[in-house]
Design an enzyme around this catalytic site. Structure first.
Site, mmCIF file in Angstrom:
data_model
loop_
_atom_site.group_PDB
_atom_site.id
_atom_site.type_symbol
_atom_site.label_atom_id
_atom_site.label_comp_id
_atom_site.label_asym_id
_atom_site.label_seq_id
_atom_site.Cartn_x
_atom_site.Cartn_y
_atom_site.Cartn_z
ATOM 1 N N MET A 1 0.819 -1.224 0.000
ATOM 2 C CA MET A 1 0.000 0.000 0.000
ATOM 3 C C MET A 1 0.857 1.281 0.000
ATOM 4 S SD MET A 1 -2.816 -1.228 2.793
ATOM 5 C CE MET A 1 -3.771 0.275 2.843
ATOM 6 N N HIS A 2 0.210 2.380 -0.293
ATOM 7 C CA HIS A 2 0.692 3.763 -0.050
ATOM 8 C C HIS A 2 1.858 4.249 -0.906
ATOM 9 C CE1 HIS A 2 -1.678 3.134 3.584
ATOM 10 N NE2 HIS A 2 -0.802 2.287 4.070
ATOM 11 N N ASP B 1 -3.010 -4.600 -0.261
ATOM 12 C CA ASP B 1 -2.665 -5.960 0.199
ATOM 13 C C ASP B 1 -3.459 -6.384 1.433
ATOM 14 O OD1 ASP B 1 -1.232 -4.338 1.959
ATOM 15 O OD2 ASP B 1 0.717 -5.228 1.511
HETATM 16 O O1 5SP Z 1 1.700 0.069 5.187
HETATM 17 C C1 5SP Z 1 1.045 -0.958 5.232
HETATM 18 C C2 5SP Z 1 -0.393 -0.933 5.573
HETATM 19 O O2 5SP Z 1 -0.872 0.341 5.897
HETATM 20 C C3 5SP Z 1 1.726 -2.276 4.911
HETATM 21 O O3 5SP Z 1 0.951 -3.375 5.289
HETATM 22 C C4 5SP Z 1 2.049 -2.330 3.440
HETATM 23 O O4 5SP Z 1 0.850 -2.484 2.716
HETATM 24 C C5 5SP Z 1 3.115 -3.378 3.102
HETATM 25 O O5 5SP Z 1 2.818 -4.678 3.325
HETATM 26 P P1 5SP Z 1 3.843 -5.952 3.237
HETATM 27 O O6 5SP Z 1 4.596 -5.860 1.943
HETATM 28 O O7 5SP Z 1 4.741 -5.937 4.464
HETATM 29 O O8 5SP Z 1 2.904 -7.140 3.274
#
Ligand code: 5SP
Ligand code: ADP
Length: 501
Positions: free
Chosen positions: A82-83, A240
Site C-alpha cells: 500500500m501507499h 494488500d
Molecule cells: O503500510 C502498510 C499498511 O498500511 C503495509 O501493510 C504495506 O501495505 C506493506 O505490506 P507488506 O509488503 O509488508 O505485506
C-alpha cells in the site's frame, strides 16, 4: 488443464503469482524477489520497472515451467503493497523511484498537514496523515524536488503501475485510494478540499475503479512480453491488507484478522462508512464493494522475532528457537518486550519510539527472552483490539494468518491474550488468494466475494482461550501498557543521540 485466474501479490520484497482454478485450488505458483533501496536513513525506494520485470518472470515461469496454457488464464487481478508513490510524466514515463509505505522521510509534511487542516483532515479521510501514507510523500516531492513535481501528470500506487503496464489503462482502486489519504471517504471521490489546500493539480488523481471491476484486457505489448494472450481480462485489485482480508474470509464484522508478517495487522470488517476511529486506527475502503475495514499496524511484528533470531540465535533453526519459549512460563518469569524497534504506527503513531526489554533479572534464560518477544508482539496487537472493544465489541473469532501463525504456541498465546477463539486457514496464501478471488468474481464465476469465500476459504485449527492463562495475561497486559509512556522520552532522546552522532 482447468480454466484459472492469476492472483498477483505485489509485496515489498517479492511478487508472488498464484494460478487458482474455479474451485479455489492453487494449481501453480511462482515468486520473484526484487530489491529495495535505502539511500539514507528513513528512505525506502523501489524501481517500478523491477515490479513489472519480476511479475513477468513469474508469469513466464507459470507458462513455461508449470505448463499453464495462456488461453486458460481467463482473468488477472492484483494485491499491492500500500501507499507507495509512483509519479508519471505526460508520456507516462516514471519520473523518480517509488517512495514506499515504510519510507518515513516526510515527518515535516505530516505535521504541516495537521497544522493546516487539523481535525477536518481526519473527518474527510478518517485517517491521520502519517509518514507512511501517500499524501505526505507527494508533498515531500513538491517541496524537495519541485522540478519533478512540475512534470508529474499522474500519481499511481504500486499495483496500479503494474496494471497500467499490462493494459495501458490508468486507474486506482478505492481500497488503495483510501491509503493515499486523499480520498473523501463519505463522498467516495478524490477530496477537492485537500487538493485545493495543498495546491495539488487534480490531473494527478486517476479515475477510481472498484476492486472487482473490469480494468481492460492485456495489451499487445504485454502479451508479446509475457506470453499471456490479449483475451485475458484484468480486474481492479486492491490494497494488500484488503486482499489479505478477502483471502482470509473477513467478510463480516464478527471476524477480525490477525496477521503476523514482517509487520503485524489487526483488521476488522466495517459495514458503515460513517464509522470513524478519529485516526487512531487506519480506515480504508474494502476490496468488497461498498464495505470498509479498519486496521492497526504493529510495524515490527514478525520482524521483531526475526531481528531477535538474527542477533541472538543466528545459526539455530527458526522453529527450534520459537519452541524454546515453551520452557518459559506465561509472563516469561517477569520479562517483557515492547516491539517498537522501528518506531510504531498503532496504537501509538510515533516514528521515534524504540523497543525495550523490561525487567531483566539474573535468573532469565534465553527462552524467557524468546517468550517475551512472542508475548510482547501480541500485547501490542491487544492494544489495537482494545480500540474495538471500546467501540462495539461485536467480534467472536480471530483469523490468524502470516508466517507467525504457523507456530502452535504463538497461536495459543494469541487466543489467551485476546481471550477470543482463534482459527487458522487450511490454505494460507495471504493476499494472493484474495486477488485471485477478485478476478473470479469479476469474471462472474461467483455472485459476489462472500459467495466465492464459501468455496475458496476453508478454516483449519480452532484454538480456544484457557481461562487461567487469560487471567494472567490480563494482569500482564496492564503492566505492558505502562511501557510506552514510561519509555517514550528516554527512547526519543536515544534516537536523537543517534541522529547527532
Ligand atoms: O503500510 C502498510 C499498511 O498500511 C503495509 O501493510 C504495506 O501495505 C506493506 O505490506 P507488506 O509488503 O509488508 O505485506
Ligand atoms: N517457523 C516460524 N514460526 C513462527 N514465526 C515464523 C516462522 N517462520 C517465520 N516466522 C515469522 O514470520 C514472519 C514472516 O511472515 P510472512 O507472512 O512471510 O511475512 P511478509 O509477507 O510480511 O514478509 C517473519 O518475520 C518471522 O518472524
Amino acid at each position: 488443464m482447468d480454466n484459472c485466474v492469476l492472483g498477483i501479490d505485489l509485496g515489498t520484497s517479492a511478487v508472488k503469482v498464484s494460478a487458482v482454478n474455479q474451485s479455489g485450488k492453487i494449481i501453480a505458483q511462482e515468486k520473484m524477489d526484487f530489491p529495495i533501496q535505502q539511500p539514507h536513513p528513513g528512505y525506502a525506494e523501489q524501481n517500478p520497472e523491477d515490479w513489472v520485470n519480476a511479475t513477468t518472470v513469474a508469469i513466464v515461469r507459470l507458462i513455461l515451467s508449470d505448463k499453464l496454457n495462456p488461453k486458460q488464464i481467463k482473468g488477472v487481478s492484483y494485491s499491492g503493497q500500500m501507499h507507495g508513490l509512483v509519479l508519471l510524466d505526460k508520456d507516462n514515463q516514471v519520473l523518480r523511484p517509488a517512495m514506499l509505505w515504510n519510507d518515513t522521510r516526510s515527518s515535516k509534511q505530516r505535521y504541516e498537514i495537521m497544522d493546516r487542516m487539523g481535525e477536518r483532515f481526519v473527518e474527510i479521510t478518517h485517517n491521520q496523515p502519517l509518514e507512511g501514507f501517500t499524501l505526505p510523500k507527494l508533498l515531500w516531492v513538491k517541496e524537495n524536488e519541485p522540478e519533478v513535481f512540475a512534470k508529474a501528470q499522474t500519481m499511481l500506487l504500486p499495483k496500479d503501475y503494474l496494471r497500467f503496464k499490462m493494459t495501458g489503462n490508468l486507474a486506482i482502486d478505492y481500497s488503495d485510494a483510501t491509503g493515499t489519504v486523499m480520498l473523501d471517504v463519505k463522498k467516495q471521490e478524490w477530496s477537492q478540499e485537500i487538493l485545493d489546500t495543498f495546491e495539488i493539480p487534480a490531473r494527478l488523481c486517476p479515475p477510481l475503479i472498484k476492486s472487482i471491476e473490469n480494468s481492460g484486457r492485456i495489451n499487445q505489448w504485454y502479451a508479446d512480453y509475457s506470453g499471456l494472450t490479449t483475451e485475458t481480462l484484468t480486474f481492479g485489485g486492491g490494497a494488500d491488507n484488503a486482499c489479505g482480508a478477502v483471502g482470509a474470509g473477513i467478510t463480516s464484522s464478527n471476524k477480525v484478522l490477525s496477521s503476523i508478517g514482517t509487520s503485524g495487522v489487526i483488521l476488522k470488517y466495517e459495514a458503515d462508512k460513517n464509522t470513524n476511529y478519529q485516526g487512531d486506527l487506519q480506515y480504508e475502503d474494502h476490496a468488497i464493494p461498498n464495505a470498509f475495514y479498519s486496521m492497526g499496524v504493529t510495524l515490527a511484528a514478525g520482524f521483531s522475532l526475526s531481528w531477535f533470531k538474527q542477533t541472538f540465535a543466528k545459526n539455530e533453526d527458526f522453529n527450534e528457537m520459537v519452541n524454546s519459549a515453551t520452557k518459559s512460563p506465561i509472563g516469561a518469569n517477569g520479562l517483557m518486550f515492547a516491539p517498537y524497534i522501528v518506531g510504531e504506527r498503532a496504537p501509538y503513531a510515533d516514528a521515534d519510539i524504540r523497543g525495550s526489554f523490561i525487567g531483566i533479572d539474573s535468573i532469565h534464560k534465553r527462552s524467557d527472552f524468546v517468550r517475551a518477544v512472542l508475548e510482547g508482539i501480541i500485547f501490542s496487537f491487544e492494544d489495537i483490539l482494545e480500540k474495538y472493544r471500546e467501540k462495539d465489541n461485536d467480534f467472536d473469532t480471530i483469523v490468524a494468518i502470516g508466517g507467525g501463525a504457523k507456530n502452535k504456541l504463538w497461536q495459543q498465546i494469541q487466543a489467551d491474550i485476546f481471550n477470543v477463539k482463534v482459527v487458522t486457514l487450511e490454505n494460507e496464501q495471504g493476499p494472493g488468494l484474495g486477488a485471485a478471488m477478485l478476478a473470479a468474481v469479476g469474471l462472474g464465476w461467483f455472485k459476489d466475494l462472500q459467495e466465492c469465500a464459501k468455496s475458496f476459504v476453508n478454516f483449519k485449527d480452532v484454538l480456544l482461550p484457557h481461562k487461567d492463562n487469560v487471567a494472567k495475561y490480563k494482569k500482564l497486559h496492564k503492566i505492558y501498557q505502562k511501557i510506552y509512556p514510561a519509555t517514550k522520552e528516554i527512547t526519543h532522546s536515544l534516537v536523537e543521540y543517534r541522529r547527532e552522532n
